[in-house]
Design a protein around this motif. Structure first.
Motif, mmCIF file in Angstrom:
data_model
loop_
_atom_site.group_PDB
_atom_site.id
_atom_site.type_symbol
_atom_site.label_atom_id
_atom_site.label_comp_id
_atom_site.label_asym_id
_atom_site.label_seq_id
_atom_site.Cartn_x
_atom_site.Cartn_y
_atom_site.Cartn_z
ATOM 1 N N ASP A 79 1.038 14.282 0.636
ATOM 2 C CA ASP A 79 2.098 13.435 1.192
ATOM 3 C C ASP A 79 2.764 12.665 0.058
ATOM 4 N N PRO A 85 4.009 5.598 -3.505
ATOM 5 C CA PRO A 85 4.758 4.694 -2.625
ATOM 6 C C PRO A 85 5.918 3.997 -3.321
ATOM 7 N N ARG A 117 2.197 8.946 -0.053
ATOM 8 C CA ARG A 117 0.884 8.490 -0.508
ATOM 9 C C ARG A 117 0.660 8.776 -1.995
ATOM 10 N N ARG A 118 1.305 9.775 -2.513
ATOM 11 C CA ARG A 118 1.192 10.029 -3.952
ATOM 12 C C ARG A 118 1.865 8.922 -4.745
ATOM 13 N N VAL A 156 5.596 4.585 8.250
ATOM 14 C CA VAL A 156 4.330 4.266 7.581
ATOM 15 C C VAL A 156 4.083 2.765 7.674
ATOM 16 N N VAL A 174 -0.104 2.253 3.228
ATOM 17 C CA VAL A 174 0.282 2.694 1.886
ATOM 18 C C VAL A 174 0.456 1.525 0.923
ATOM 19 N N SER A 214 -2.826 13.511 -3.059
ATOM 20 C CA SER A 214 -2.337 13.653 -1.693
ATOM 21 C C SER A 214 -1.178 14.652 -1.620
ATOM 22 N N GLU A 222 -2.350 7.611 -4.508
ATOM 23 C CA GLU A 222 -3.286 8.701 -4.193
ATOM 24 C C GLU A 222 -2.782 9.963 -4.890
ATOM 25 N N ARG A 282 -0.793 1.721 -2.804
ATOM 26 C CA ARG A 282 -1.965 2.575 -2.976
ATOM 27 C C ARG A 282 -1.495 3.904 -3.563
#
Length: 279
Positions: A186, A192, A189-190, A211, A138, A184, A181, A179
């Motif tokens: 999660d 961090p 991940r959307r 993670v 991540v 996502s 995203e 990162r």
């Protein structure tokens, strides 16, 4: 705000996000301009030139057009709220970072590094981040770097227990890459940044969450004692900061080109910017 999409490369997008203090709130706008000019030169020296930089602020510094010269990788994000004086909470900087992240989200995400407008990045940072932050991770942290006292141009490499009892990312905010995203399911991940919290606890929080965060072997240059660093003028740690700066001068060494060139600069340029306002 729309950004040019690069059709020539399918590599993950890398963004530097830089929040800038307002001219009205700065102690010395000329010094702010000198500092961010060093930051921009450092970014421009990247070996991997496939990146973009978003500067969020109320005002454009005079050096912006001189250094970027219409380069489409560089974007200015206009702050549209009233100027506030600096505070220990640093709400203005936080708002600007949030706007930067929203812009990154709208354009599909990618790797995002928040970079203070007075810090320097190693010339291989973009290349190293792309190479080492894999699909299963991540983000990354920079746990080794240089702290540079701007009044004396003494530099010290951290970690160094005589100066600071901790890794570089425990001290400097310009030390994490996430990162983003946007689509996502999660939450980690959307966003961090939201899930991992402050830069100094990223590794610990990531371990608790199960993670993966990678340590990035690339330096950042953390400029202190500039008269414009937020934490040196505001908040409960001003006394500690003075002691820290003194330790850098005591245990560091005069910065020369062997260090400056790591960030795409020279001793002469650093000296010119550091001492110009004192004349």
């Amino acid at each position: 705000m729309a950004f040019e999409q690069r059709s020539s490369s399918r590599r993950e997008r890398f963004t530097f996000g830089v929040p800038l203090i307002a001219r009205e709130a700065a102690c010395d706008w000329g010094r702010v301009n000198d500092l961010i000019s060093l930051t921009l030169r450092s970014v421009l020296a990247q070996g991997d030139r496939d990146f973009r930089l978003i500067l969020a602020g109320h005002d454009l510094p005079p050096c912006w057009h001189e250094l970027t010269r219409g380069d489409p990788r560089f974007h200015f994000l206009q702050a549209d709220w009233p100027v506030e004086r600096p505070s220990a909470a640093n709400d203005d900087g936080g708002s600007k970072k949030w706007r930067i992240k929203e812009a990154v989200r709208r354009e599909g995400g990618g790797l995002l590094m928040y970079l203070d407008a007075d810090d320097l990045v190693g010339r291989n940072l973009v290349e190293t981040a792309r190479r080492l932050i894999g699909p299963g991770q991540v983000g990354g942290v920079i746990d080794k770097g240089f702290v540079i006292d701007f009044t004396s141009l003494c530099a010290a490499k951290l970690p160094d227990s005589r100066i600071f009892d901790g890794d570089f990312h425990h001290l400097c905010g310009s030390s994490t890459i996430a990162r983003i995203e946007p689509d996502s399911l999660d939450a980690m991940r959307r966003d961090p940044h939201r899930e991992l919290g402050s830069h100094h606890v990223w590794l610990e929080t990531a371990a608790e969450a199960g993670v993966d965060i990678v340590r990035l072997p690339v330096p950042v240059g953390y400029l202190v004692n500039t008269d414009e660093n937020h934490s040196e003028n505001h908040g409960p740690y001003a006394g500690w900061r003075r002691d820290f700066n003194r330790a850098v001068r005591t245990f560091g060494r005069p910065i020369e080109d062997d260090i400056a060139t790591r960030f795409g600069l020279s001793r002469a340029l650093l000296e010119a910017k550091a001492f110009a306002r004192a004349l």
